[in-house]
Motif scaffolding. Structure first.
Motif, mmCIF file in Angstrom:
data_model
loop_
_atom_site.group_PDB
_atom_site.id
_atom_site.type_symbol
_atom_site.label_atom_id
_atom_site.label_comp_id
_atom_site.label_asym_id
_atom_site.label_seq_id
_atom_site.Cartn_x
_atom_site.Cartn_y
_atom_site.Cartn_z
ATOM 1 N N GLU A 195 21.840 25.859 39.196
ATOM 2 C CA GLU A 195 22.755 26.379 40.007
ATOM 3 C C GLU A 195 24.060 26.767 39.317
ATOM 4 O OE1 GLU A 195 24.296 23.265 42.868
ATOM 5 O OE2 GLU A 195 22.025 23.100 43.812
ATOM 6 N N VAL A 196 24.290 27.993 39.556
ATOM 7 C CA VAL A 196 25.509 28.634 38.570
ATOM 8 C C VAL A 196 26.762 29.021 39.772
ATOM 9 C CG1 VAL A 196 26.149 30.578 36.965
ATOM 10 C CG2 VAL A 196 23.884 29.578 36.989
ATOM 11 N N LEU A 197 27.948 28.551 39.483
ATOM 12 C CA LEU A 197 28.901 29.298 40.375
ATOM 13 C C LEU A 197 29.569 30.374 39.547
ATOM 14 C CD1 LEU A 197 30.789 28.891 42.784
ATOM 15 C CD2 LEU A 197 32.017 27.497 41.209
ATOM 16 N N LEU A 198 29.455 31.418 39.980
ATOM 17 C CA LEU A 198 30.048 32.778 39.565
ATOM 18 C C LEU A 198 31.416 33.048 40.075
ATOM 19 C CD1 LEU A 198 27.112 34.752 39.685
ATOM 20 C CD2 LEU A 198 27.853 33.622 37.606
ATOM 21 N N GLN A 199 32.505 33.134 39.165
ATOM 22 C CA GLN A 199 33.835 33.681 39.711
ATOM 23 C C GLN A 199 34.113 35.020 39.839
ATOM 24 O OE1 GLN A 199 37.465 30.910 39.082
ATOM 25 N NE2 GLN A 199 37.687 32.762 37.754
ATOM 26 N N GLY A 200 34.630 35.357 40.989
ATOM 27 C CA GLY A 200 35.422 36.917 40.792
ATOM 28 C C GLY A 200 36.671 37.174 40.993
ATOM 29 N N PRO A 201 37.122 38.105 41.286
ATOM 30 C CA PRO A 201 38.619 38.583 41.362
ATOM 31 C C PRO A 201 39.194 37.813 42.678
ATOM 32 C CG PRO A 201 37.366 40.295 42.097
ATOM 33 C CD PRO A 201 36.458 39.448 41.902
ATOM 34 N N ARG A 202 40.476 38.082 42.834
ATOM 35 C CA ARG A 202 41.483 37.528 43.787
ATOM 36 C C ARG A 202 41.272 38.399 44.859
ATOM 37 N NH1 ARG A 202 45.119 33.816 43.189
ATOM 38 N NH2 ARG A 202 46.339 34.455 44.880
ATOM 39 N N VAL A 203 41.041 37.689 45.966
ATOM 40 C CA VAL A 203 41.041 38.431 47.528
ATOM 41 C C VAL A 203 42.099 38.136 48.163
ATOM 42 C CG1 VAL A 203 39.604 38.451 49.512
ATOM 43 C CG2 VAL A 203 38.398 38.209 47.190
ATOM 44 N N ASP A 204 42.971 39.066 48.365
ATOM 45 C CA ASP A 204 44.193 38.704 49.185
ATOM 46 C C ASP A 204 44.120 39.544 50.507
ATOM 47 O OD1 ASP A 204 44.430 41.310 48.238
ATOM 48 O OD2 ASP A 204 46.154 40.732 47.086
ATOM 49 N N HIS A 205 43.089 40.270 50.726
ATOM 50 C CA HIS A 205 42.968 40.742 51.998
ATOM 51 C C HIS A 205 41.369 41.001 52.644
ATOM 52 C CE1 HIS A 205 42.044 44.100 48.998
ATOM 53 N NE2 HIS A 205 41.361 44.856 50.148
ATOM 54 N N THR A 206 41.364 41.421 53.657
ATOM 55 C CA THR A 206 39.461 41.519 54.054
ATOM 56 C C THR A 206 39.187 42.645 53.321
ATOM 57 O OG1 THR A 206 40.092 40.625 56.403
ATOM 58 C CG2 THR A 206 38.205 41.879 55.969
#
Length: 434
Positions: A108-119
């Motif tokens: 299992e790997v948790l991949l982190q992406g960019p910030r999401v401040d809108h839909t």
């Protein structure tokens, strides 16, 4: 007329499994799952990799960090049409026990992406292990239900046609809360996909006394007999061939010996590919080619049998004034007998390959080879038994005085059954080798 209908129905019943897939290939699978969600105002992808026994054996020691980077590179996420970078931040690795004492892999790997401040509109494609067989599932949202419980429990009704979702589109809504958590402890060992554990478990016996070895060989023989009754292994072709070529019990026994030798050699050859050539050839990709070769062989056998029946019928008419209803009774040729035997044992059972690999890892190569030979002999005995039933059934019909003309059509009808089975196998194999 009823006797002819009965015989054709019996051949048709045997023909049904001939066109089916011989093996589900559970021991070869590489399964992938992705969950795309938003948490802590960021985009995350929970990626799960579940590898069966044979890919795990081939992989050797698995570096979770290196694999995480590879999976991140193959997991391609776009937000609002722009490609974003996914960075692995945490991993969890386990090797649950599988068939034959071999291990499987759950990463299992948790991949982190960019910030999401809108839909944002998302498009996600998983390119990892493209072309490898296995379950592939993608869901969007932290609360969205997974069909396989994130590769922990595969639905039995979907094992023959697993999910194959490699890309999705949707929307990602901003959300708070903590980032997703990975599985820990015993739950990480949860997957249980052992296939044909009855046979493959024999190699893992702790104490190998003479009695245990004999009992294991007997059990392997039994599992081989049972396996032969599953779809495939040329049962239809063997029965129809012996009817069409005026086979004898000796011919049926010879076919059994050829099937034993072919299946045993096939398992060892596939084992060699798995151990030495896996960097160039993916073992499970050989199965469609073996199916294609088998189909072409069967078509050639059916055409040969049908041609010999036509020649025999023409010879009978030519000599009608000398010996009514009689022609030269020719049995199977050695070449065609070998070809039919090869079609029966050409597809190695994946469980037998698991036993071979487990025997190598446990330093029990001789014992593993004996188990595989016993398994192949049991498989051959079942096929031989079906051949004997066909031979004796034909002799019974031949001795009957009713509907002689229709009964004499059975050899030609059996040749057509062989042709139909061969064409079905070939047609099913062609899309998989392209």
């Amino acid at each position: 007329m009823k006797s002819l209908v009965f015989m054709l129905a019996a051949l048709a019943a045997l023909a049904a499994p001939a066109a089916a897939s011989a093996h589900p290939l559970g021991n070869f699978t590489i399964n992938r799952f992705s969950r795309i969600e938003s948490a802590a105002q960021r985009a995350y992808v929970l990626y799960v990799l579940d590898m069966a026994e044979i890919p795990t054996y081939q992989a050797g020691t698995i570096d979770a960090g290196a694999y995480a980077k590879r999976l991140a590179a193959g997991a391609r996420l776009q937000l609002d049409g722009r490609h974003v970078t996914l960075t692995p931040i945490v991993t969890a690795l386990a090797h649950p026990k599988g068939a034959g004492g071999l291990h499987t892999t759950r990463l299992e790997v948790l991949l982190q992406g960019p910030r999401v401040d809108h839909t944002a509109k998302l498009a996600y494609t998983d390119t990892n292990y493209a072309g490898r067989i296995g379950w592939q599932e993608i869901v969007v949202g932290g609360q969205t239900r997974s069909e396989s419980d994130e590769l922990r429990a595969y639905p039995k009704n979907l094992l023959q046609s697993p999910l194959d979702v490699s890309s999705v589109r949707g929307e990602l809504h901003p959300a708070g809360g903590p980032p997703p958590k990975l599985t820990t402890g015993k739950a990480l060992q949860a997957p249980d996909r052992i296939a044909d554990a009855g046979f493959s478990s024999l190699i893992g016996r702790e104490h190998l006394s003479a009695l245990v070895i004999l009992a294991s060989l007997a059990a392997a023989f039994f599992w081989g007999m049972a396996h032969a009754l599953s779809p495939g292994h040329g049962k239809t072709i063997v029965a129809a061939y012996l009817v069409g070529q005026r086979g004898t019990p000796w011919h049926a026994a010879a076919l059994g010996a050829i099937v034993t030798a072919t299946h045993t050699i096939g398992v060892f050859a596939l084992g060699l590919v798995t151990l030495a050539l896996s960097a160039f050839i993916v073992p499970e990709q050989l199965y469609p080619w073996l199916n294609l070769v088998s189909g072409v062989l069967v078509v050639a056998i059916g055409a040969t049998v049908f041609r010999s029946r036509l020649r025999h019928r023409g010879h009978t008419h030519d000599h009608h004034g000398h010996a009514p209803g009689r022609g030269p009774e020719t049995g199977p040729s050695r070449r065609s007998l070998v070809a039919v035997g090869i079609t029966g044992g050409l597809l190695p059972c994946p469980s037998a390959l698991v036993v071979l690999l487990a025997a190598i890892s446990l330093h029990r190569v001789a014992f593993g080879m004996l188990l595989i030979v016993a398994f192949s002999a049991g498989l051959a005995l079942s096929i031989t038994g079906i051949g004997l039933v066909a031979v004796y059934a034909k002799q019974i019909f031949k001795r009957a005085s009713f509907e002689g003309r229709l009964v004499r059509l059975l050899p030609a009808a059996s040749a057509l059954v062989i042709l139909a089975a061969g064409l079905a196998i070939t047609v099913r194999a062609l899309p998989k080798v392209s």
